[in-house]
Motif scaffolding. Structure first.
Motif, PDB file in Angstrom:
ATOM      1  N   SER A 197      50.343  36.309  46.564  1.00 30.73           N
ATOM      2  CA  SER A 197      49.595  35.960  45.349  1.00 30.73           C
ATOM      3  C   SER A 197      48.174  36.526  45.400  1.00 30.73           C
ATOM      4  O   SER A 197      47.642  36.990  44.385  1.00 30.73           O
ATOM      5  CB  SER A 197      49.565  34.447  45.165  1.00 30.73           C
TER       6      SER A 197
ATOM      7  N   ARG B 101      48.303  40.230  44.634  1.00 29.40           N
ATOM      8  CA  ARG B 101      48.504  40.423  43.200  1.00 29.40           C
ATOM      9  C   ARG B 101      47.185  40.280  42.451  1.00 29.40           C
ATOM     10  O   ARG B 101      46.852  41.096  41.578  1.00 29.40           O
ATOM     11  CB  ARG B 101      49.538  39.422  42.694  1.00 29.40           C
ATOM     12  N   ASP B 102      46.393  39.260  42.795  1.00 32.51           N
ATOM     13  CA  ASP B 102      45.094  39.056  42.150  1.00 32.51           C
ATOM     14  C   ASP B 102      44.129  40.188  42.486  1.00 32.51           C
ATOM     15  O   ASP B 102      43.359  40.644  41.626  1.00 32.51           O
ATOM     16  CB  ASP B 102      44.488  37.717  42.582  1.00 32.51           C
TER      17      ASP B 102
ATOM     18  N   ALA C 205      45.063  43.286  40.500  1.00 27.06           N
ATOM     19  CA  ALA C 205      44.712  43.087  39.098  1.00 27.06           C
ATOM     20  C   ALA C 205      43.217  43.292  38.887  1.00 27.06           C
ATOM     21  O   ALA C 205      42.788  43.923  37.907  1.00 27.06           O
ATOM     22  CB  ALA C 205      45.124  41.684  38.645  1.00 27.06           C
TER      23      ALA C 205
END
Length: 234
Positions: free
Chosen positions: A215, A218-219, A222
């Motif tokens: 996670s 992913r952040d 992004a």
């Protein structure tokens, strides 16, 4: 070294060396006697490997019983070769060696109708300028990232400022002509990219950030996507 380990290494040598590989060359590579190579060749043949040749002439691995049959269409094969060759060009020395080993295994199991596509693939990856050498053991860094272990290291930024960093490592990527670590930096309390050639004195802190790596990565990606000019850490 156990006999099982030696047989495995002998198979890998037969995959990797230009055929025919002589017993003398195999023995020197594996630090054993040619007589041991003769016995091990017989043992591999007994296990199902098809090895052509004889003592005094050299050996060629014809069919590798240790690997399952492989089936790729032409585009899949091009993609695999392109990816592995890129790793051999831009990866650290351990990964480059692993990529070459994987190509050798592919070569051992491809049908003759596709073998030429591996040797003469249309897609290729070539680096004309050597990558900066990592200042730390990249294999240790990858393991810490996979195990989700917080690490500490010394870092020199683009302005030659030196800091001690404690980070949660998320991924190693190739960007800006160098290998970089994407991580959550405890000092900056934000995501940062650190060039591996500017890192020194890597150590584990003993802390774990499991199971948040996926996670967090992913952040991180992004956020980097929102800021295309994101550069190495400062």
């Amino acid at each position: 070294m156990s006999r099982t380990t030696r047989l495995f290494q002998l198979m890998q040598a037969l995959r990797s060396l230009p055929p025919p590989a002589t017993a003398t060359r195999l023995a020197a590579l594996m630090d054993v006697t040619p007589r041991t190579i003769y016995r091990d060749i017989d043992a591999l043949r007994g296990l199902g490997a098809v090895i052509d040749g004889a003592s005094g002439f050299g050996y060629t691995l014809v069919e590798d019983a240790a690997l399952p049959p492989l089936s790729f269409d032409d585009d899949e094969l091009e993609a695999l070769v392109f990816g592995l060759r890129e790793v051999s060009e831009v990866g650290d020395s351990t990964l480059a060696q692993a990529a070459n080993s994987a190509l050798a295994k592919l070569r051992a199991r491809l049908p003759a109708s596709q073998a030429h596509r591996l040797e003469h693939a249309v897609l290729n990856a070539v680096s004309f300028r050597p990558l900066p050498e990592p200042g730390i053991d990249a294999a240790v860094l990858r393991k810490a990232t996979w195990d989700e272990k917080t690490i500490r290291f010394e870092y020199t930024d683009a302005e030659d400022r030196e800091t001690s960093r404690e980070v949660d490592p998320l991924s190693v990527v190739f960007m800006q002509a160098s290998l970089c670590l994407l991580a959550w930096c405890h000092l900056r309390e934000d995501f940062r990219a650190f060039r591996l050639d500017r890192m020194r004195s890597l150590e584990l802190t003993g802390a774990s950030f499991r199971p948040r790596r996926v996670s967090m990565l992913r952040d991180c990606l992004a956020k980097m996507g929102e800021s295309c000019d994101a550069g190495p850490a400062s």
